[in-house]
Design a protein around this motif. Structure first.
Motif, PDB file in Angstrom:
ATOM      1  N   ASN A 199       2.663   8.621  -1.621  1.00 29.65           N
ATOM      2  CA  ASN A 199       1.777   7.669  -2.281  1.00 29.65           C
ATOM      3  C   ASN A 199       1.111   6.771  -1.248  1.00 29.65           C
ATOM      4  OD1 ASN A 199       4.042   5.926  -1.672  1.00 29.65           O
ATOM      5  ND2 ASN A 199       4.986   6.718  -3.537  1.00 29.65           N
ATOM      6  N   THR A 200       0.308   5.846  -1.728  1.00 29.63           N
ATOM      7  CA  THR A 200      -0.236   4.782  -0.882  1.00 29.63           C
ATOM      8  C   THR A 200       0.374   3.466  -1.355  1.00 29.63           C
ATOM      9  OG1 THR A 200      -2.319   5.967  -0.527  1.00 29.63           O
ATOM     10  CG2 THR A 200      -2.323   3.596  -0.120  1.00 29.63           C
TER      11      THR A 200
ATOM     12  N   THR B 115      -2.313  -2.057   3.598  1.00 32.53           N
ATOM     13  CA  THR B 115      -2.277  -0.699   3.061  1.00 32.53           C
ATOM     14  C   THR B 115      -1.502   0.218   3.991  1.00 32.53           C
ATOM     15  OG1 THR B 115      -4.489  -1.070   2.128  1.00 32.53           O
ATOM     16  CG2 THR B 115      -3.693   1.211   2.218  1.00 32.53           C
ATOM     17  N   LYS B 116      -0.590   0.998   3.411  1.00 35.93           N
ATOM     18  CA  LYS B 116       0.160   1.999   4.180  1.00 35.93           C
ATOM     19  C   LYS B 116       0.087   3.318   3.419  1.00 35.93           C
ATOM     20  CE  LYS B 116       4.565   2.806   6.543  1.00 35.93           C
ATOM     21  NZ  LYS B 116       3.972   2.723   7.881  1.00 35.93           N
ATOM     22  N   THR B 117      -0.550   4.294   4.022  1.00 37.34           N
ATOM     23  CA  THR B 117      -0.811   5.562   3.336  1.00 37.34           C
ATOM     24  C   THR B 117       0.238   6.611   3.697  1.00 37.34           C
ATOM     25  OG1 THR B 117      -3.177   5.100   3.369  1.00 37.34           O
ATOM     26  CG2 THR B 117      -2.512   7.370   2.918  1.00 37.34           C
TER      27      THR B 117
ATOM     28  N   TYR C  12       0.741  -0.687  -1.151  1.00 38.46           N
ATOM     29  CA  TYR C  12       0.007  -1.911  -0.834  1.00 38.46           C
ATOM     30  C   TYR C  12       0.996  -3.077  -0.819  1.00 38.46           C
ATOM     31  CZ  TYR C  12      -4.050   0.941  -2.010  1.00 38.46           C
ATOM     32  OH  TYR C  12      -4.995   1.939  -2.049  1.00 38.46           O
TER      33      TYR C  12
ATOM     34  N   ALA D  42      -2.703  10.168   0.658  1.00 40.15           N
ATOM     35  CA  ALA D  42      -3.926   9.476   0.218  1.00 40.15           C
ATOM     36  C   ALA D  42      -4.328   9.869  -1.189  1.00 40.15           C
ATOM     37  CB  ALA D  42      -5.065   9.756   1.195  1.00 40.15           C
TER      38      ALA D  42
ATOM     39  N   ASP E   2      -1.612   0.445   7.897  1.00 36.89           N
ATOM     40  CA  ASP E   2      -2.770   1.158   8.430  1.00 36.89           C
ATOM     41  C   ASP E   2      -4.013   0.279   8.426  1.00 36.89           C
ATOM     42  OD1 ASP E   2      -1.215   3.537   8.602  1.00 36.89           O
ATOM     43  OD2 ASP E   2      -1.586   3.928   6.478  1.00 36.89           O
TER      44      ASP E   2
ATOM     45  N   LYS F  95      -1.005   4.905  -6.285  1.00 36.54           N
ATOM     46  CA  LYS F  95      -1.153   3.632  -5.582  1.00 36.54           C
ATOM     47  C   LYS F  95      -0.081   2.669  -6.098  1.00 36.54           C
ATOM     48  CE  LYS F  95      -5.596   3.317  -6.621  1.00 36.54           C
ATOM     49  NZ  LYS F  95      -6.991   2.823  -6.632  1.00 36.54           N
TER      50      LYS F  95
END
Length: 359
Positions: free
Chosen positions: A202-203, A51-53, A205, A56, A38, A60
Motif C-alpha cells: 500500500n501507500t 508519503t511512503k510508497t 501517509y 503505488a 519518499d 492508501k
C-alpha cells in the motif's frame, strides 16, 4: 539524551504549537519523519503529509496524529500590563490558576503566569467557589500597557502551557505538556520508521494535522488531499487509573496497551476494521484495551467522512491529566501502538481493504 526516541519525544513535546500556530511542531515532525518518507508536503492549512510508497497501486492508508496542543490567545492588554486571553481548545478552569505559560510574540518568547489571589485575602466562601476563566489574566511582569507592548505583545499572540519533558523515577512513565497530541505525531513517525526496508502492499501517509483541538480542521483538509482508503486517528485517551475516576466515567490503564476506541463523540468505530485490528493484535500478542470517549472526538471523526466515506478507527494512548499543563503516559503503550499499526499495515492489501469496506 542518548535514547533517540526519547530525544524525539522531548523535541516534539517541548515545541510550542497551539491550534493555528503549529509551525514549531511541524518543523520538528518534518525533521524526524523525512528520513523515512519518499515525499513530504503540506496542505494549505499547514498539515504535514509524509508519503511512503510500498505498492503505488495499493490502498492508501492514513495514519494521523495532530500537531496542535491546547493553549490560549491574547485578546487584549489592560492598562496595568496584564493580558486577557481566550482559551484555545477545551480547558477546565480549576487546572489553570497559578500555572506558568509562554507568550509567543513577534519579538520572541515571554514568560508569564496565570494570576491568582492568595488565600489570605479570600473569604471562606470565596475559597470554595471556582474562578471563572473569563475573570483570569496573565502576568508577564509588565507595569503598564505600554511596557507590555514594548515587550512585543499584541492581540492574537499565542500562549502556550509550560512543562518540560520529564522521564519520571519509573522510567517507563513520561511527563510532558502536549502529549495531546505529539504522541500521535511520534507514532506516525515511528510507523514509517518501522516500515523502512519492509515490503508492504500500500501507500502509507504519516500525517500531522493542524487545528484538531478546535474542530478536527486539519484532518478535513489533509483527508481531502489524500483521499485515503483506510484511516487511523492516533491520539491520547483517558488515563483513568487515578484516584477519583470510576469505571463508569472512563476506562484506561497506563501500561495495558493501546486503546481501541469503540465510540466517541465524533465517530462510531468501523466494525470490520476494528475487528481486523483486534485480530492482528491477538495474532501478534500485542496488548490492547477497549475504551469509549463520549465527551470528545479525534481526527478519525473528520477522516471517516472524507469524500464517499473512509473506514476509520481511533487508536489512543492512555494518558493521565490530559488538557492540563502536564500529562503522563507509559512508554510501552506508545511502542505497542507503533508495533500494532505496522503489523496492521503489512496486512492491508487491496483485497483485504475491499473486504473490510464492503463486508
Amino acid at each position: 539524551m542518548a535514547d533517540e526516541k526519547l530525544q524525539m519525544l522531548k523535541d516534539l513535546t517541548n515545541a510550542n504549537a497551539i491550534s493555528g500556530f503549529e509551525k514549531e511542531a511541524r518543523e520538528v515532525m518534518t525533521k524526524y519523519i523525512s528520513p523515512y518518507a519518499d515525499h513530504v508536503s503540506t496542505d494549505h492549512l499547514g498539515s504535514l503529509i509524509a508519503t511512503k510508497t510500498g505498492d503505488a497501486n495499493g490502498p492508501k492508508i492514513m495514519v494521523a496524529g495532530h500537531l496542535d496542543e491546547i493553549g490560549f490567545l491574547v485578546t487584549s492588554v489592560d492598562e496595568k500590563g496584564f493580558l486577557r486571553f481566550q482559551t484555545i481548545g477545551g480547558w477546565w478552569g480549576q487546572v489553570m490558576l497559578a500555572q506558568r505559560v509562554t507568550v509567543m510574540t513577534r519579538s520572541g518568547t515571554i514568560d508569564g503566569v496565570i494570576g491568582s489571589k492568595p488565600p489570605h485575602v479570600l473569604t471562606p466562601e470565596a475559597r470554595k467557589k471556582p474562578v471563572e476563566i473569563k475573570e483570569m489574566f496573565i502576568d508577564i511582569g509588565a507595569s503598564s500597557r505600554e511596557e507590555a507592548e514594548s515587550f512585543g505583545v499584541r492581540p492574537g499572540d499565542a500562549i502556550v502551557p509550560v512543562c518540560e519533558f520529564t522521564v519520571m523515577k519509573n522510567e517507563k512513565l513520561l511527563m510532558a505538556k502536549a502529549w495531546d497530541n505529539r504522541i500521535g505525531c511520534a507514532i506516525a513517525i515511528d510507523v514509517l520508521r518501522g516500515l523502512e526496508n519492509v515490503d508492504h502492499p500500500n501507500t502509507v501517509y504519516g500525517v500531522g494535522t493542524v487545528q484538531e483541538e478546535v474542530g478536527l480542521r486539519g484532518a478535513k483538509t489533509s483527508g481531502h488531499a489524500i483521499k485515503p482508503d483506510i484511516g487511523f486517528g492516533i491520539d491520547v485517551g483517558i488515563g483513568a487509573d487515578t484516584p477519583g475516576v470510576s469505571d463508569k466515567e472512563a476506562q484506561g490503564t497506563l501500561g495495558n496497551g493501546p486503546q481501541i476506541i469503540l465510540y466517541d463523540a465524533s465517530m462510531i468505530a468501523h466494525k470490520e476494521l476494528r475487528d481486523f485490528v483486534v485480530q492482528t493484535a491477538d495474532d501478534h500478542e500485542i496488548p490492547y484495551q477497549y475504551a469509549a470517549i463520549p465527551g470528545g472526538g479525534t481526527d478519525s471523526g473528520a477522516i471517516h467522512l472524507t469524500a464517499d466515506g473512509v473506514p476509520a478507527l481511533s487508536i489512543t494512548v492512555a494518558t493521565r491529566y490530559i488538557h492540563t499543563h502536564a500529562g503522563i503516559l507509559h512508554r510501552d503503550d506508545y511502542e505497542n501502538t507503533v508495533k500494532l499499526l505496522v503489523e496492521v499495515i503489512k496486512r492491508l492489501d487491496a483485497d483485504t481493504v475491499k473486504r473490510l469496506t464492503f463486508q
